[in-house]
Design a protein around this motif. Structure first.
Motif, PDB file in Angstrom:
ATOM      1  N   MET A   1      -9.046 -31.984  17.127  1.00 28.07           N
ATOM      2  CA  MET A   1      -9.867 -32.355  16.806  1.00 28.07           C
ATOM      3  C   MET A   1      -9.738 -32.495  15.084  1.00 28.07           C
ATOM      4  O   MET A   1      -9.706 -31.224  13.999  1.00 28.07           O
ATOM      5  N   MET A   2     -10.806 -32.899  14.164  1.00 24.09           N
ATOM      6  CA  MET A   2     -10.953 -33.610  12.942  1.00 24.09           C
ATOM      7  C   MET A   2     -11.843 -32.527  12.362  1.00 24.09           C
ATOM      8  O   MET A   2     -12.693 -32.704  13.004  1.00 24.09           O
ATOM      9  N   THR A   3     -11.428 -32.288  11.338  1.00 21.66           N
ATOM     10  CA  THR A   3     -12.258 -31.475  10.810  1.00 21.66           C
ATOM     11  C   THR A   3     -12.477 -31.646   9.177  1.00 21.66           C
ATOM     12  O   THR A   3     -11.465 -32.176   9.019  1.00 21.66           O
ATOM     13  N   ARG A   4     -13.386 -31.342   8.728  1.00 25.41           N
ATOM     14  CA  ARG A   4     -13.825 -31.501   7.221  1.00 25.41           C
ATOM     15  C   ARG A   4     -14.509 -30.047   6.968  1.00 25.41           C
ATOM     16  O   ARG A   4     -15.788 -29.715   7.646  1.00 25.41           O
ATOM     17  N   ASN A  24      -5.980 -32.589  11.351  1.00 26.39           N
ATOM     18  CA  ASN A  24      -7.289 -32.925  12.730  1.00 26.39           C
ATOM     19  C   ASN A  24      -6.263 -31.310  13.292  1.00 26.39           C
ATOM     20  O   ASN A  24      -4.277 -31.171  12.996  1.00 26.39           O
ATOM     21  N   HIS A  25      -6.613 -30.339  13.634  1.00 25.39           N
ATOM     22  CA  HIS A  25      -6.017 -29.413  14.365  1.00 25.39           C
ATOM     23  C   HIS A  25      -4.950 -30.439  16.166  1.00 25.39           C
ATOM     24  O   HIS A  25      -5.993 -30.535  16.903  1.00 25.39           O
ATOM     25  N   VAL A  26      -4.060 -30.171  15.682  1.00 23.48           N
ATOM     26  CA  VAL A  26      -2.786 -30.641  16.319  1.00 23.48           C
ATOM     27  C   VAL A  26      -1.899 -29.541  17.046  1.00 23.48           C
ATOM     28  O   VAL A  26      -1.174 -28.924  15.093  1.00 23.48           O
ATOM     29  N   GLU A  65      -8.954 -39.107   6.874  1.00 21.90           N
ATOM     30  CA  GLU A  65      -8.540 -38.947   8.437  1.00 21.90           C
ATOM     31  C   GLU A  65      -7.907 -39.512   8.774  1.00 21.90           C
ATOM     32  O   GLU A  65      -7.121 -39.221  10.669  1.00 21.90           O
ATOM     33  N   TYR A  66      -7.425 -41.042   8.514  1.00 20.65           N
ATOM     34  CA  TYR A  66      -6.126 -41.515   9.361  1.00 20.65           C
ATOM     35  C   TYR A  66      -4.679 -40.341   8.753  1.00 20.65           C
ATOM     36  O   TYR A  66      -3.667 -40.885   9.932  1.00 20.65           O
ATOM     37  N   ALA A  68      -4.522 -37.653   8.438  1.00 23.20           N
ATOM     38  CA  ALA A  68      -5.051 -36.132   9.158  1.00 23.20           C
ATOM     39  C   ALA A  68      -4.708 -36.490  10.779  1.00 23.20           C
ATOM     40  O   ALA A  68      -3.714 -35.859  10.998  1.00 23.20           O
ATOM     41  N   SER A  69      -4.696 -37.682  11.352  1.00 22.77           N
ATOM     42  CA  SER A  69      -3.942 -37.609  12.278  1.00 22.77           C
ATOM     43  C   SER A  69      -2.932 -38.327  12.403  1.00 22.77           C
ATOM     44  O   SER A  69      -2.051 -37.629  14.015  1.00 22.77           O
ATOM     45  N   HIS A  73      -2.301 -32.924   5.351  1.00 19.79           N
ATOM     46  CA  HIS A  73      -3.459 -32.339   5.180  1.00 19.79           C
ATOM     47  C   HIS A  73      -4.312 -33.584   3.839  1.00 19.79           C
ATOM     48  O   HIS A  73      -3.462 -32.870   2.897  1.00 19.79           O
TER      49      HIS A  73
END
Length: 135
Positions: A1-4, A24-26, A65-66, A68-69, A73
C-alpha cells in the motif's frame, strides 16, 4: 500500500517547510530481477526530490511512487510558499530556498530521521558550508 506522510520542518529563519515521505509498505525491500520489472536486484535507498519554481510536490509524485514501488523511501521537499509549506512572511529567492529550506530538510533527514545513505558522510561538510555562507 502506497502512503504519503507530511512532516513540517522549521527553517532557521522560522518558516515551515513541507517534507513528504512516500513509501510502499511491502515486506521485502529488495526488488528482484523478474521479466516484469526488467531490473537487477535493487537495494532500497532514501531518495530526495524537489519541484521547480512554479510547482509543488505534484510534479514529483509519479516518480516518487514509481521509486517507492521498487522499495525506495522517497522524500519530497516543497519550497516555502508552495504546496503545503507555509506562506513566507517575507519575500524570498533561490538563495533563501537553498540556504534555509534545503538546510532544514537535510537537518531533518540526518539529525532527526538518522538516514544512513552514504550522503550522510557529507553532512558535516554541508553544515560547515552553510554556516560559512550565512554568517
Amino acid at each position: 500500500m502506497m502512503t504519503r506522510t507530511l512532516h513540517l520542518v522549521t527553517t532557521n529563519d522560522g518558516e515551515q517547510i513541507a517534507v513528504w515521505k512516500v513509501i510502499n509498505h511491502v515486506e521485502d525491500v529488495t526488488m528482484t530481477h523478474t521479466p516484469a520489472t526488467g531490473l537487477s536486484d535493487v537495494t532500497a535507498q532514501n531518495v530526495f526530490l524537489t519541484h521547480g519554481t512554479f510547482s509543488d510536490k505534484q510534479t514529483c509524485l509519479k516518480i516518487a511512487e514509481y521509486l517507492a514501488s521498487l522499495g525506495h523511501h522517497c522524500y519530497i521537499m516543497e519550497w516555502r510558499g508552495h504546496g503545503d509549506s507555509a506562506l513566507p512572511k517575507e519575500k524570498f529567492n533561490f538563495e533563501t530556498v537553498a540556504t534555509y529550506d534545503y538546510e532544514a530538510t537535510f537537518r531533518y533527514f540526518f539529525e532527526e530521521l538518522k538516514l544512513d545513505n552514504a550522503a550522510t558522510e557529507i553532512w558535516p561538510t554541508v553544515t560547515a558550508w552553510i554556516e560559512k555562507h550565512t554568517s
